[in-house]
Design an enzyme around this catalytic site. Structure first.
Site, PDB file in Angstrom:
ATOM      1  N   GLY A 179       0.807  -1.205   0.000  1.00 27.93           N
ATOM      2  CA  GLY A 179       0.000   0.000   0.000  1.00 27.93           C
ATOM      3  C   GLY A 179       0.841   1.256   0.000  1.00 27.93           C
ATOM      4  N   LYS A 530     -24.465   4.264  47.171  1.00 25.65           N
ATOM      5  CA  LYS A 530     -23.926   5.593  47.507  1.00 25.65           C
ATOM      6  C   LYS A 530     -22.433   5.523  47.179  1.00 25.65           C
ATOM      7  CE  LYS A 530     -24.522   9.124  51.072  1.00 25.65           C
ATOM      8  NZ  LYS A 530     -23.262   9.813  50.865  1.00 25.65           N
ATOM      9  N   ASP A 532     -19.657   7.350  47.120  1.00 21.25           N
ATOM     10  CA  ASP A 532     -18.493   7.943  47.779  1.00 21.25           C
ATOM     11  C   ASP A 532     -17.737   8.890  46.845  1.00 21.25           C
ATOM     12  OD1 ASP A 532     -17.083   8.375  50.025  1.00 21.25           O
ATOM     13  OD2 ASP A 532     -15.931   6.531  49.988  1.00 21.25           O
TER      14      ASP A 532
END
Length: 822
Positions: A179, A530, A532
């Site tokens: 390529g 929850k 923290d």
């Protein structure tokens, strides 16, 4: 297309593609959309040569330019910040530190690479070993690089001479036009059962160098193995060094960032004899694929996931297929098979095509007939693609002995594919027993092989949709799934508002509660972790996210991974989300202490450094506004449904946190993983901005207390000249009451930061009640303006914190918001 782009779903993954009309190759007018289309279509041929290998990318952010005026590009090894969290990655140690390299294992990852302008993908000749270290090479490459005065014809001649030598060694090389300018010659090497080569990279490099020397000795007029460019004029340089374990080579089927969209294209030997041999463009490579041309099929190694399959089977003793070169499905469809397996006990095996293998489950009772019944499914080892059509009898004494027939087979349109959840619409063969069924696999226990899952038949959709081909990418617009929830019975809470005038809201707050009070909120329960972290309201508008702390402070600049270019895009015109910003420790637990390293920074350079050192995640748990609609008056359960559809599939660092319907399980999980606690919520509750409501109850596993800093006691010993402890107080009516001091839990960095923040607040006296003379004797008083948080064991009868430990500052809280916890 606008820069905001569109959200697309590919193989169960959601990602955003932008600027599809942007021209990447000016000489041919090739657009970014065409580049993405190429990589999605070529994936079945390309992925086998990428899997298991670290990928280095070469990126052209502004396009490749022209042959005469090429644009600049840059190599990148470390996986980019903001990359989707579903892209696998592996660490490699370098002299300047460890870097996380991406692995390209599937089509969505290839598309993401193209989206970020990574046109060229480069890989080494080795794959990672099962222990995660660099493996031994499973292939050898010779890079034939034409010097001045030579070209492809000369490279082809040298490739033919090399082929003669390699064939004599019992190897079967395959050529590839690079390529760029030359030809690469690949040879598959012998491997062990785990797919690892039998020699080291250094040994293979030595073999390649000697081969190059032999060719130079036989053809000194055309071949050189010397790296000096001065020796290459009129010759083909054989670069044998590409086999070095630290080097990479352009991957087969990768695009090149040249003037034209050329491809590193595998070729046949007959093609190399063509005097008009030329590099191929991507359109030509796709035409070859459609015609069934894949010269590198024999070079594709067995997928690493097949190591367990190969270890359990001997090809000489079982008729089961071994990994080979099974053709890909027409149109890139995902295939499945369900086999009836008469082993020691009759069961069924469900296998779904994924990442070059068949991910497999044993289902003792087969597919459920209705949504009312779930069946157990146990994950087994992945099987090769060739197993899609296997029928036969496995001999007695061999693994899985018994007769196997195909019960049904067909294609599946995947809706989700996650570590613990797979959902798809399965379409069996005409007249087959399955028909069309929407099935869900949900993991319930364990991971990997032998993990347990539930197989569930979902209710059919009211309006079935025909599958859409991947390369058309027509996503479902947000507006098609929002109206049934936000345009129902008119109410003030559902009234559309101008998206350019989004409201500024204060977060809803939870009251302290008990398990008994929480159970009374709803049945079944609604519980969230929850986390923290720190609370943050996120506003999405004009393709950009802004963040405000609970206090209303704009903290957008502190978290560029959420807000800067390359951050996740929401599939909405405008939105407001409520959530937490969280940092996790090395064990994957939320750490308020680690978050301290981020939450106070304001200088751009410090923030940039900490983004890498201390990554964060935004965990949104509520949706308050969407596409011009105020949602605060809707029940929580409906807001959550909308939130799931908005956030699902977004790139890291935005993750949707789970909801538990079992309060005891949520509390137990929180304790087991050392989490702060949970918040129980009434699923029928509306969002009451700025209000502390009993509809949300916080239940803590660890006792924490927010407190106002009122003074400093100087340090002694190794803390001489620094902070020894902080004196704390909480509001008691209009006054502040002393609650004790805290002298543990500080890091050196915390102490330096606290000193910087508290020094300007120094004052000569304090009005705080109840400070004991011993604590006041050498205290340095400060104005009560900063709020911190401590862990503690209990309250003394006199209202003093017992065994307190510092957790960190709370810049999201003001002193008048502090309340004593019971």
């Amino acid at each position: 297309m606008a820069a905001g782009g569109q959200l697309v779903q590919i193989d169960g993954r959601r990602l955003r593609v932008t600027n599809l009309d942007k021209v990447v190759y000016p000489e041919t007018g090739t657009t970014k959309g065409e580049v993405i289309g190429y990589y999605s279509r070529i994936a079945p041929l390309m992925l086998p040569h990428l899997r298991g290998r670290p990928v280095t990318r070469k990126r052209w952010v502004e396009g490749v330019g022209t042959t005469d005026a090429p644009a600049s590009a840059f190599f990148t090894k470390q996986l980019e910040q903001g990359a989707p969290d579903w892209i696998p990655r592996m660490p490699i140690a370098h002299s300047d530190g460890t870097k996380e390299y991406p692995l390209v294992e599937d089509v969505p990852t290839l598309v993401w690479m193209a989206q970020v302008a990574a046109l060229e993908l480069h890989v080494p000749q080795w794959r990672f070993a099962p222990d995660g270290e660099r493996g031994r090479p499973d292939r050898m490459v010779l890079d034939l690089d034409p010097g001045p005065g030579t070209g492809l014809a000369e490279c082809a001649a040298v490739a033919g001479w090399a082929r003669e030598i390699l064939t004599g060694m019992g190897l079967d090389p395959v050529p590839m036009t690079s390529g760029s300018k030359g030809i690469h010659l690949y040879t598959r090497l012998p491997t062990d059962a785990a797919g690892q080569g039998l020699q080291t990279s250094d040994q293979i490099s030595a073999v390649a160098k000697e081969l190059a020397r032999m060719l130079e000795a036989e053809h000194p007029d055309l071949v050189t193995h010397v790296m000096a460019k001065s020796a290459r004029a009129g010759k083909v340089f054989i670069d044998w060094s590409q086999n070095n374990g630290a080097k990479t080579t352009i991957a087969p089927y990768s695009l090149r960032g040249r003037g034209r969209p050329w491809v590193a294209a595998p070729r046949t030997w007959d093609e190399l004899e063509d005097p008009d041999l030329a590099q191929l463009e991507f359109t030509e490579v796709l035409e070859r694929m459609d015609a069934g041309v894949d010269p590198f099929a024999a070079l594709a190694p067995p997928a690493p996931a097949l190591a367990a399959y190969l270890a359990k089977r001997d090809a000489a003793r079982t008729p089961e297929p071994m990994p080979g070169s099974a053709p890909s499905a027409p149109g890139g469809a995902t295939r499945f098979v369900i086999q009836e397996h008469h082993a020691s006990r009759l069961h069924y095996d469900l296998r779904i095509e994924r990442d070059g293998v068949l991910v497999s489950w044993a289902v003792p009772k087969g597919v459920p007939d209705s949504p009312e019944h779930n069946h157990l499914a146990v994950m087994t080892e992945p099987h090769p693609i060739e197993y899609l059509t296997f029928e036969g009898t496995i001999p007695r004494g061999e693994y899985g002995a018994g007769t196997m027939t195909v019960w049904d087979t067909g294609t599946v349109e995947l809706g989700k594919w996650r570590d613990a959840e797979v959902i798809g619409t399965f379409t069996g063969r005409a007249g087959g027993p399955l028909g069309v069924a929407r099935l869900a696999l949900i993991r319930t226990e364990g991971s990997g092989e032998k993990s347990q899952w539930l197989l569930h038949r979902m209710k059919p959709a009211s309006t079935p949709r025909a599958p859409e081909p991947v390369d058309t990418w027509v996503p479902e617009p947000v507006d098609t799934w929002v109206p049934e929830l936000v345009e129902g019975p008119t109410s003030t809470a559902e009234k559309p508002v101008d998206g350019s005038e989004l409201p500024t809201l204060a977060p809803m707050l939870a009251e302290a509660g008990t398990p008994g009070l929480a159970r009374a909120l709803s049945d079944p329960a609604w519980a969230e972790i929850k986390w923290d972290g720190i609370r943050a309201l996120a506003t999405w508008r004009d393709g950009r996210l802004t963040l405000r702390a609970r206090s209303g402070t704009d903290i957008t600049a502190r978290y560029p991974e959420l807000t800067a270019d390359g951050a996740p895009h929401l599939p909405a015109t405008d939105a407001i989300l409520d959530g937490e910003i969280v940092a996790f420790d090395a064990a994957g637990r939320p750490s308020f202490t680690r978050l301290q390293d981020r939450m106070h920074l304001t200088r751009a350079r410090e923030i940039e450094r900490e983004v890498v050192r201390t990554p964060i995640v935004y965990l949104p748990f509520d949706l308050l506004h969407l596409n011009g609609h105020d949602l605060t008056g809707l029940p929580l359960r409906q807001r959550r449904e909308l939130l799931e559809q908005v956030v699902d599939g977004l790139d890291a660092p935005v993750r949707l946190p789970p909801v538990f319907d079992d309060l005891d399980a949520a509390l137990s999980a929180g304790r087991e993983y050392g989490l702060e606690g949970i918040v129980a919520k009434d699923p029928a509750s509306r969002y009451r901005a700025g209000i502390r409501s009993a509809s949300w109850l916080k239940l803590k596993n660890t006792r924490t207390q927010e407190a106002v800093i009122i003074g400093i006691r100087p340090g002694k010993g190794n803390r001489e000249g620094s902070i020894g402890s902080l004196l704390l107080a909480v509001p008691d009516g209009p006054a502040l009451r002393y609650v004790g001091r805290v002298g543990t839990g500080f890091t050196d960095r915390m102490l330096r930061d606290l000193t910087t923040r508290l020094e300007p607040l120094r004052t000569d006296r304090t009005d705080v009640e109840g400070v004991p003379p011993a604590d006041a004797a050498d205290a340095l008083w400060v104005r009560p303006e900063l709020v911190g948080e401590v862990e503690f064991a209990d309250w003394t009868p006199g209202g003093i914190l017992r065994h307190s430990r510092w957790r960190g500052l709370r810049p999201d809280k003001t002193p008048d918001e502090v309340r004593r916890e019971s």
